[in-house]
Motif scaffolding. Structure first.
Motif, PDB file in Angstrom:
ATOM      1  N   ASP A 156       0.863  -1.176   0.000  1.00 55.26           N
ATOM      2  CA  ASP A 156       0.000   0.000   0.000  1.00 55.26           C
ATOM      3  C   ASP A 156       0.900   1.227   0.000  1.00 55.26           C
ATOM      4  O   ASP A 156       1.754   1.376   0.875  1.00 55.26           O
ATOM      5  N   GLU A 157       0.732   2.104  -1.008  1.00 55.71           N
ATOM      6  CA  GLU A 157       1.699   3.199  -1.154  1.00 55.71           C
ATOM      7  C   GLU A 157       1.317   4.441  -0.351  1.00 55.71           C
ATOM      8  O   GLU A 157       2.085   5.393  -0.305  1.00 55.71           O
ATOM      9  N   ARG A 158       0.148   4.422   0.269  1.00 54.21           N
ATOM     10  CA  ARG A 158      -0.259   5.654   0.954  1.00 54.21           C
ATOM     11  C   ARG A 158       0.402   5.752   2.330  1.00 54.21           C
ATOM     12  O   ARG A 158       0.588   4.743   3.013  1.00 54.21           O
ATOM     13  N   LYS A 198      -3.802   8.451   4.411  1.00 50.47           N
ATOM     14  CA  LYS A 198      -4.963   7.602   4.624  1.00 50.47           C
ATOM     15  C   LYS A 198      -5.996   8.293   5.510  1.00 50.47           C
ATOM     16  O   LYS A 198      -7.193   8.194   5.295  1.00 50.47           O
ATOM     17  N   LYS A 199      -5.462   8.997   6.471  1.00 50.64           N
ATOM     18  CA  LYS A 199      -6.359   9.645   7.434  1.00 50.64           C
ATOM     19  C   LYS A 199      -7.195  10.727   6.752  1.00 50.64           C
ATOM     20  O   LYS A 199      -8.401  10.820   6.975  1.00 50.64           O
ATOM     21  N   ALA A 229      -7.764  10.919   3.606  1.00 50.00           N
ATOM     22  CA  ALA A 229      -8.601  10.291   2.583  1.00 50.00           C
ATOM     23  C   ALA A 229      -9.850   9.675   3.204  1.00 50.00           C
ATOM     24  O   ALA A 229     -10.891   9.562   2.541  1.00 50.00           O
ATOM     25  N   ALA A 230      -9.756   9.297   4.472  1.00 54.51           N
ATOM     26  CA  ALA A 230     -10.874   8.609   5.116  1.00 54.51           C
ATOM     27  C   ALA A 230     -12.131   9.466   5.093  1.00 54.51           C
ATOM     28  O   ALA A 230     -13.238   8.973   4.883  1.00 54.51           O
ATOM     29  N   ARG A 254     -12.923  11.729   2.881  1.00 54.13           N
ATOM     30  CA  ARG A 254     -13.468  11.695   1.516  1.00 54.13           C
ATOM     31  C   ARG A 254     -14.206  10.379   1.275  1.00 54.13           C
ATOM     32  O   ARG A 254     -15.261  10.339   0.663  1.00 54.13           O
ATOM     33  N   PHE A 255     -13.598   9.307   1.800  1.00 53.47           N
ATOM     34  CA  PHE A 255     -14.212   7.997   1.612  1.00 53.47           C
ATOM     35  C   PHE A 255     -15.601   7.946   2.246  1.00 53.47           C
ATOM     36  O   PHE A 255     -16.571   7.478   1.651  1.00 53.47           O
TER      37      PHE A 255
END
Lengths: 434, 864
Positions: free
Chosen positions: B30-32, B37-38, B40-41, B43-44
């Protein structure tokens, strides 16, 4: 209920075949029943705790707690009222050890709870049990009444003044999430069985009081420890944890069923030996096994060649013993198909409280179904991996948090099966925005 | 115990055992980064939420004020990236309620509506039902909202952060087009603060504001029915003069001259006391003050009254006599927060004062024990610890019985009695006679119930008495109020937090109308006419000679019209033909007047009988103040432009007074408040300027100086009665004026229901209200016990004929167990069967309040 096998060192299942009516107290007493409680009442609490510590009992519910440490924390907890709760809401697919105990040796569970009550000076216990099996509940209720009639429950138990303890059965509506204390405690209090406030069992458990919660198997181990002594119990098991464990084998085993296994037994023995699983029904080697229940991860048998059935060996492989579930599949089963069923289970068992669990589980299942149709395009696998990762990170309780275990281990072990579901010539349609 | 064991908990058994594995990346890594990730969460999660949301922002009432839109804006995710084969499996939109829409496909299941319903409104209608993807908010057990026990308070709508729960009114406007203006609700005396939502000068919706009495709650009337009437097409716009039996439009000058001339002529011919004026307790304090001043200065008489006469006049007189001040002693918040027992007498709080009712429910949820004394099984009896379902009209006996128990069990507060009261011994001697056994017989109760209630109330640390018209509207209403005062004084529960005697005033400003001196006995501020200091004070302040004679109450004025003693009457915003007992007699009395002027918003039944009808302005078109039941003076703001061509009400009164030779002029209502502050010590510190600083909590009188913060609890150190001590009254029980007999075997009680308000001038102009009112039929009904109904062969909904000695009406049976056998209940909201054709005009001796609560009737089925 599937066949139950005995091992030489059976301590939990020893009475199973010997009792025609497991709810009867005299039969139970004849088979070493209530010796643990007798012993416990002669011991100082510190000594009792020491026995537990020596025994190295790890919670069999799947949470992996050290029972002695938990008992000590609860003994120290402030509060006049304390509760002892047995959570028999066994909802893990492929797990049937608690149902077996409730049905075949209910008094062992009751004795374990009574010892805990003596230790914590609790006077009320609850059995939280699924409503889907009314005959088990009836059997347990009979055992309770018999124990009460024989003065092993009620007031002044064993003639000890002030040793009062009673157990009430609370029938659950069913729900996987209610294995988690955060959801089980509200349900027991008569509210909706969904995680609400974070429950700290030591400080504010049931009705705000310190509460001891174990599964039936853990409780059934307590009298054995006291009867045999902590070190004898420990010797039955492995170096990191003592005793034996009930293992539920299902899937394509030659001999599926419930087995009592000493901790430390080689995994290969459990899978292939004729005394245990006996290999696959087709005679082919197993393609993968799913250990620890739906929340656990997948592994290949090859990966476990030198692995013993112990907590530490499993952890080293990013696996979990959990509640003793082993599901095995041979190569007739596609991993995407298998994981779609796992995702469907998460959809069905989502309580609906948090967005990630409620909607995320459905979106994961839909994407797996797309892979089953071989309708994927480049980029979809990354999109899928990130979806699963975010759902696991953003779920409110351990149910949603564990959704990635089976899926990611499956992707790691069988990447080609996932790649086959993608049309690699199609243009990449979607950039993953998260 | 041994040293703390090292918790050898095994490493995480579940949770994240396996890291993210990205097949499309090199080595599956996983490249993030963690922080990527945090961020992006979020947005997810927005993406996930949008994948399960019906996106139709253009058609959504919450457009522009929506949590999902805000999150979308913050994350830049405007549409979902999931290939979504279907939206969630929840059901279709529920549009069944006349006020509220619920769209489960727009719901984010945050649970705020459920919290509002459970923890604020305490109604427990809404809950989150189902599991997983099928989770949705359900009313009752999954009913349509309209079929559930929902009272349409709309507080869930206010809590909803998306377009899932919306008001139907909200469909037609969007938030950015509107402005908000806070004002005070015009219905009951709770004094809820409302934000009116205005678009281009038109009120399009209302929502709760955080007032001290309502804490962000409203009831169905305040939320949905407090503004539509003002823009109704049938508002009166021009003065009307009746010529040859027909109303003709006239100019203001012409009409005012005509009115002044006719009144002056009558005054010249028959004397000032042949004139009278009724004030409007729905209108602002300033109008009430101006009206009573017009009657006193212009007409030259004290024949001025307001509708408190037919509701809480006994409280004003009764508590005025025993304590020195006839108002609620504590605040709503105080009596519903952290009290041990609430003793509720004759108040159907959840229907007549719904927001206070909700707060009582909240108190019970938090552990308060509730004792209900009421002949009906009202809604609150469902959560009451004790319900004393006594026979109608037996309050005094019951209260005497409770005092008997308290004295005999030694639960009386001797110290309090000795230090702060007088008249105890005489009362004690009387109640010694009222043993629980004797009282139980009178009231139709068990002696143990009376004993238990008395013990619970007396032993509690904090226990307020809350009462309403079930105590006052009797032929001995004032005695009932004074008995309550006796009971509270006996256990020393007056002048303390969480205690007191708390009459819930019926109308938005009935407290204010009384404060303003719209009473034949008192000048503003309850300054008694018979006190020799009063008249000179007002003569000096108003610069004119005043009539020293005590006037007639409204219940005396009307009969006096028939005898010819009263010739001219000015009615400001009242409809006695609908509201006063014995309608047929009231019609005759009004008809025998020489000259009747009605100042109204609409052509009411009374207005149709008038010689001159003057158009008035509603509370939404004025600047002013209302005084709520807890003595809280709160601002009323001009939210919409006054109807074109209609004069300010207070200016009309000034003009009439001036044209009759009186000295009276005001430029604004603010000026009137300044004069009120100058003459009424209790309002001494109140001004519009000062109220600006108290937008949500107003000022509670007594507020004697500009630095006085107001008085939440009365009688803390001394009673306002002369001498500073409260007095026990000695009150024997007397049977009601009219009891059932063989010809009229049922005892009728009258009251209000949740949806309509009194003459329904305001409420009937909101269509949804009419859908919900009158058991969903908007027709009159009479509650009958199922036992009687079975005997008479009457089923629920059947037409019945109801008669008393005074009249006969037809209505529809509502069969159940709300009333006891041989009792009945009606409201007076419905023109098809107004209970006031039946009610008994007999009044109590002191406050002259009629007995609406007990009259004898017979009921017959009407064959179809």
């Amino acid at each position: 209920m599937m066949a139950t096998e005995q091992t030489t060192n059976a301590i939990l299942t020893a009475r199973f075949a010997k009792m025609t009516n497991p709810a009867e107290v005299p039969t139970y007493v004849d088979l070493a029943g209530y010796q643990g409680l007798q012993k416990a009442t002669t011991l100082d609490t510190a000594v009792l705790l020491n026995e537990l510590e020596t025994a190295g009992l790890i919670s069999r519910s799947g949470t992996g707690e050290n029972i002695a440490a938990q008992w000590q924390a609860l003994a120290k907890a402030k509060g006049q009222t304390k509760y002892v709760v047995c959570n028999a809401n066994e909802g893990e697919p492929g797990s049937f050890k608690d149902k077996a105990l409730i049905q075949k040796d209910p008094l062992a569970v009751i004795e374990g709870m009574t010892i805990a009550a003596y230790f914590l000076k609790a006077s009320q216990g609850y059995l939280y049990v699924q409503g889907e099996f009314p005959e088990f509940i009836e059997n347990f209720a009979t055992a309770l009444n018999n124990a009460k009639a024989a003065h092993y429950l009620g007031t002044n138990i064993l003639g000890i003044p002030g040793f009062n303890f009673d157990i009430q059965i609370m029938v659950s509506g069913g729900g996987y999430v209610e294995n988690v204390a955060d959801a089980m405690i509200p349900a027991l209090e008569g509210r909706v069985g969904k995680p609400g406030r974070k429950v700290n069992l030591v400080k504010r458990g049931l009705y705000g009081a310190p509460t001891l919660v174990h599964d039936p198997e853990t409780f059934a181990n307590i009298p054995v420890i006291l009867r045999l002594g902590g070190s004898a119990y420990r010797d039955l098991g492995a170096k990191d944890a003592g005793g034996t464990i009930l293992v539920s084998l299902s899937g394509q085993f030659q001999h599926p069923g419930l087995y009592e296994v000493a901790l430390g037994t080689p995994v290969q023995d459990i899978l292939y030996q004729a005394d245990y699983g006996g290999g696959s029904t087709t005679g082919k080697p197993f393609k993968f096994i799913h250990v620890g229940g739906q929340a656990g991860a997948l592994a290949t048998p090859a990966q476990l060649v030198d692995c013993a059935y112990t907590y530490s060996d499993f952890h080293a492989q990013h696996l979990t013993i959990g509640c003793g579930v082993i599901v095995a599949m041979d190569d007739s089963v596609g991993v995407v198909d298998y994981l779609e069923k796992v995702a469907a289970f998460y959809c069905a068992e989502s309580c609906g409280k948090c967005l990630a669990g409620r909607v995320g589980s459905v979106r994961i299942k839909e994407q797996l179904q797309k892979f089953q149709r071989h309708a994927g395009v480049p980029g979809d696998l990354r999109y899928f991996a990130h979806t699963v990762d975010h759902v696991a990170e953003r779920s409110l309780c351990p149910v949603g948090q564990s959704i990635g275990n089976a899926i990611f281990s499956g992707m790691k072990l069988f990447p080609d099966e996932f790649k086959q579901s993608i049309n690699w010539d199609a243009p990449e349609t979607k950039e993953v925005p998260w | 115990m041994a040293t703390k064991l090292k918790s050898k908990t095994m490493p995480t058994q579940y949770g994240r055992l396996v890291d993210c594995f990205d097949i499309e990346a090199e080595n599956g890594q996983d490249e993030r980064s963690r922080s990527e990730k945090k961020t992006a969460a979020r947005r997810f999660l927005v993406d996930l939420q949008l994948s399960d949301h019906k996106i139709e922002c253009f058609g959504c009432p919450s457009n522009g004020n929506c949590q999902i839109q805000q999150d979308a804006l913050a994350t830049g995710i405007y549409r979902t990236t999931f290939d979504v084969p279907k939206h969630s499996t929840v059901g279709a939109m529920d549009t069944s309620s006349p006020f509220i829409d619920y769209d489960p496909e727009k719901c984010i299941l945050c649970g705020r509506c459920v919290s509002a319903c459970h923890l604020k409104q305490n109604r427990n209608v809404l809950s989150i039902a189902g599991r997983g993807f099928n989770t949705q908010v359900a009313a009752d057990f999954g009913n349509k909202i309209n079929d559930s026990i929902c009272e349409s308070c709309g507080n869930c709508v206010f809590a909803c952060p998306t377009g899932a729960l919306t008001a139907k009114d909200h469909r037609k406007y969007r938030d950015w087009e509107t402005t908000k203006m806070q004002t005070t609700c015009p219905y009951c005396g709770s004094g809820c603060q409302i934000n009116m939502i205005v678009r281009n000068g038109e009120i399009v919706d209302a929502e709760p504001a955080n007032g001290a009495a309502n804490k962000n709650m409203l009831c169905v009337k305040g939320r949905f029915a407090a503004y539509r009437f003002a823009a109704s097409k049938d508002r009166l716009t021009k003065p009307l003069i009746k010529r040859n039996g027909k109303f003709e439009k006239a100019s203001w000058d012409e009409a005012l001259d005509y009115v002044a001339n006719r009144f002056s002529q009558l005054k010249a011919d028959y004397g000032a006391d042949s004139l009278a004026g009724f004030s409007c307790s729905r209108s602002i304090n300033e109008d009430n003050y101006a009206l009573q001043k017009m009657v006193r200065v212009g007409f030259g008489t004290n024949n001025v009254d307001n509708c408190a006469r037919v509701c809480h006049a006994p409280s004003v007189h009764g508590l005025g006599t025993t304590l020195g001040s006839g108002a609620m002693t504590n605040t709503v918040k105080d009596i519903t927060t952290d009290v041990d027992v609430i003793l509720l007498i004759g108040s159907n709080t959840t229907e007549a004062h719904p927001v206070i009712g909700a707060q009582i429910r909240g108190a019970v949820r938090n552990g308060t024990k509730l004792i209900v004394i009421d002949p009906r099984k009202i809604d609150l009896t469902n959560i009451a610890t004790l319900h004393l379902q006594q026979k109608g009209g037996t309050n005094v006996a019951l209260l005497n019985g409770m005092m008997n128990v308290i004295i005999n069990e030694g639960l009386a507060d001797e110290k309090f009695i000795a230090e702060r009261t007088e008249g105890y011994e005489k009362m004690k001697a009387l109640v010694a006679d009222y043993t629980p056994e004797k009282v139980a017989k009178i009231c139709g109760l068990e002696p143990t119930e009376i004993i238990k209630a008395a013990e619970m109330y007396a032993r509690a640390d904090k226990a307020p008495i809350v009462y309403c018209l079930g105590v006052t509207e009797h032929s001995f209403g004032t005695e009932g109020v004074m008995s309550i005062s006796n009971l509270a004084l006996l256990v020393g529960k007056v002048g303390k937090p969480g205690c007191g005697i708390n009459p819930l005033r019926g109308q938005n400003n009935v407290q204010g109308a009384c404060d303003m001196g719209c009473s034949p006995f008192d000048l503003p501020g309850y300054q008694k006419l018979n006190d020799p200091k009063t008249l000179p004070k007002f003569e000096k302040a108003w610069g004119t000679k005043l009539n020293p004679d005590i006037g007639m109450t409204s219940t005396q004025v009307l009969p006096a019209a028939k005898t010819g003693k009263i010739k001219g009457l000015f009615i400001f915003g009242e409809d006695p033909l609908v509201t006063d007992p014995n309608t047929s007699a009231v019609r005759e009395e009004l008809a025998s007047l020489d000259f009747l002027v009605v100042h109204e918003l609409f052509m009411t039944e009374t207005a149709q009988m008038a010689d001159v009808v003057l158009p008035g302005l509603s509370y939404l078109e004025k600047e002013g103040t209302f005084t709520n039941t807890e003595r809280r003076v709160q601002r009323v703001h001009q939210v919409m432009k006054p109807l074109s061509g209609v004069m300010d009400d207070f200016k009309v009164f000034c003009e009439i007074a001036k044209r009759m030779g009186g000295k009276m002029d005001f430029a604004t209502t603010s000026d009137i408040m300044d004069e009120i502050a100058a003459v009424d010590p209790a309002y001494g510190g109140i001004s519009f300027d000062r109220l600006k600083a108290h937008p949500n909590d107003g000022l509670q009188w007594p507020c004697t100086s500009p630095t006085d913060p107001g008085t939440p609890i009365l009688h803390v150190d001394r009673f306002t009665r002369p001498g500073g001590k409260a007095v026990f009254m000695t009150l024997p029980y007397e049977a009601p004026n009219e009891l059932p007999n063989d010809d009229y075997p049922f005892m009728l009680c009258t009251g209000r229901e949740l949806y309509h308000y009194n003459t329904r001038a305001y409420s009937e102009r909101t269509p949804g209200i009419r859908e919900k009112a009158g058991k969903g039929r908007d027709l009159s009904y009479i509650e009958i016990n199922q036992i009687n109904a079975a005997e008479m062969g009457i089923s629920d909904g059947d037409k019945v004929r109801v008669s008393s000695r005074r009249g006969t009406i037809e209505s529809y049976a509502a069969v159940g167990d709300v009333v006891q056998p041989d009792a009945a209940f009606m409201t007076f909201h419905f023109p098809d069967g107004n209970s006031n054709f039946l009610t008994n005009p007999a009044t109590d001796d002191i406050a002259k309040c009629p007995d609406y609560k007990v009259c004898a009737i017979k009921i017959e089925p009407v064959k179809a």
